[in-house]
Write an enzyme that holds these catalytic residues in place. Structure first.
Site, PDB file in Angstrom:
ATOM      1  N   SER A 136       0.828  -1.200   0.000  1.00 30.45           N
ATOM      2  CA  SER A 136       0.000   0.000   0.000  1.00 30.45           C
ATOM      3  C   SER A 136       0.867   1.257   0.000  1.00 30.45           C
ATOM      4  CB  SER A 136      -0.891  -0.020   1.245  1.00 30.45           C
ATOM      5  OG  SER A 136      -1.906   0.943   1.172  1.00 30.45           O
ATOM      6  N   TYR A 191      -8.443  14.045   1.948  1.00 32.95           N
ATOM      7  CA  TYR A 191      -7.639  14.916   1.103  1.00 32.95           C
ATOM      8  C   TYR A 191      -8.533  15.537   0.022  1.00 32.95           C
ATOM      9  CZ  TYR A 191      -3.925  12.757   3.776  1.00 32.95           C
ATOM     10  OH  TYR A 191      -3.148  12.326   4.820  1.00 32.95           O
TER      11      TYR A 191
END
Length: 363
Positions: A22, A185
């Site tokens: 990841s 975000y």
């Protein structure tokens, strides 16, 4: 035969197994430029047998960084060090990807081991932009600065920055591109009703809030080669009342598929302090959400969230919850987790190793 260690082909790219690393921020770049730390960090996981390695969140503009030490792809000088890293990763059998994004109202922060608080301009910080002018954390112990609500011109500027970063990612040798639309975000903050209260064409109903993401994907897909995989990371749910539900995200995934996205990276949370991505029970539920999205949106998925055991990862793939499992903190603890998982699942390990290792200890 192990499902976890079966090959996967997406477009022209073949993954040697279904184990991915990841994207994990390293907070170790200088002016967005990678260095030897990144070569060792990513290269060791390729040597360790992973099928896919996604480089950390990489900012499309300087003000898109989370911290001053975050990675970037906003200028051509940032490309050269990545060529070396990506060449090494590919030489050792892994597919190399990168996650591009913009931090939005969660940027201009100190690195986490220095507290993570927002930095004032005279401390090396910068002005932030977001769909709202509300700070990420207004009442907590880490009071954060308020961003500027983005104008339509700023929206177009950031969308173009994603395009230019995608072009640089291709030049740098990345084989998979992931657009970061999760964890509070910028792109996630447009999509979630917890943050986006705009009353123009980039707010309002689900389609209006999705517009920023969908337009950005359209623009990136136009420059990212059709034969290479395009991924999007989404927060599958916001984990808080009034936030995004899995049904909202399934609809987003359908829209993304129509626009040429190949696979969705299913994470969760992060839009507000109350809805941060967690490490506990909620995170452990994320692979099941990846499976629901995979089935109902008819799109490939990557599962992430407290995946630590070989049999657990095997079950996720074998049961059809996901096409790729992403390992995060466990990979930090053990770069050779894929090789150890292969041994546990009675899969030959020699082919996962460089000849220098496999000749002596491969099975």
């Amino acid at each position: 035969m192990s499902a976890l260690f079966s090959e996967l082909k997406i477009k022209d790219i073949i993954f040697r197994n279904r184990i991915g690393v990841s994207p994990m921020c390293q907070y170790s770049s200088n002016h967005g430029v990678a260095n030897d730390w990144h070569l060792v960090q990513l290269g060791s996981r390729a040597v360790g047998g992973a099928g896919l390695i996604i480089a950390e969140a990489t900012a499309v503009t300087p003000d898109g960084r989370i911290t001053p030490k975050c990675a970037g792809l906003w200028n051509d000088q940032q490309i050269e060090p990545l060529l070396r890293i990506n060449r090494f990763v590919k030489e050792h059998g892994a597919v190399i990807g990168v996650q591009i994004g913009h931090s939005g109202r969660k940027g201009s922060a100190a690195v986490p081991w220095d507290g993570g608080a927002h930095l004032a301009t005279d401390e090396g910080g910068w002005e932030m932009i977001a769909p709202t002018n509300q700070a990420f954390d207004q009442d907590g112990t880490r009071l954060m600065r308020a961003p500027h609500q983005m104008t339509l011109a700023q929206i177009k500027h950031i969308q173009n920055a994603f395009v230019e970063s995608a072009k640089r990612a291709l030049t740098a040798g990345y084989q998979l591109l992931e657009i970061h639309g999760a964890h509070g975000y910028l792109l996630h903050s447009f999509f979630t009703p917890l943050v986006n209260t705009r009353d123009d064409e980039y707010g309002g109903d689900l389609k209006g809030r999705a517009r920023m993401m969908l337009e950005t994907v359209d623009a990136v897909r136009a420059v990212w080669p059709e034969n290479l995989p395009l991924a999007v990371r989404l927060s599958s749910v916001d984990w808080i009342d009034g936030g995004l539900t899995i049904e909202d995200t399934i609809q987003m995934a359908k829209w993304l598929k129509d626009r040429g996205v190949d696979i969705v990276d299913c994470s969760g949370g992060g839009a507000t302090p109350e809805a941060r991505a967690s490490i506990g029970e909620r995170t452990e539920n994320q692979p099941a959400l990846a499976g629901q999205l995979r089935k109902q949106a008819d799109i490939m998925t990557m599962a992430v969230g407290a995946i630590t055991e070989a049999k657990q990862a095997e079950k996720i793939i074998a049961s059809g919850q996901a096409d790729i499992t992403l390992i995060a903190r466990k990979s930090l603890l053990d770069p050779y987790w894929p090789i150890h998982a292969a041994s546990e699942l009675d899969v030959a390990t020699k082919a996962l190793m460089p000849i220098q290792n496999g000749f002596f200890v491969g099975s």
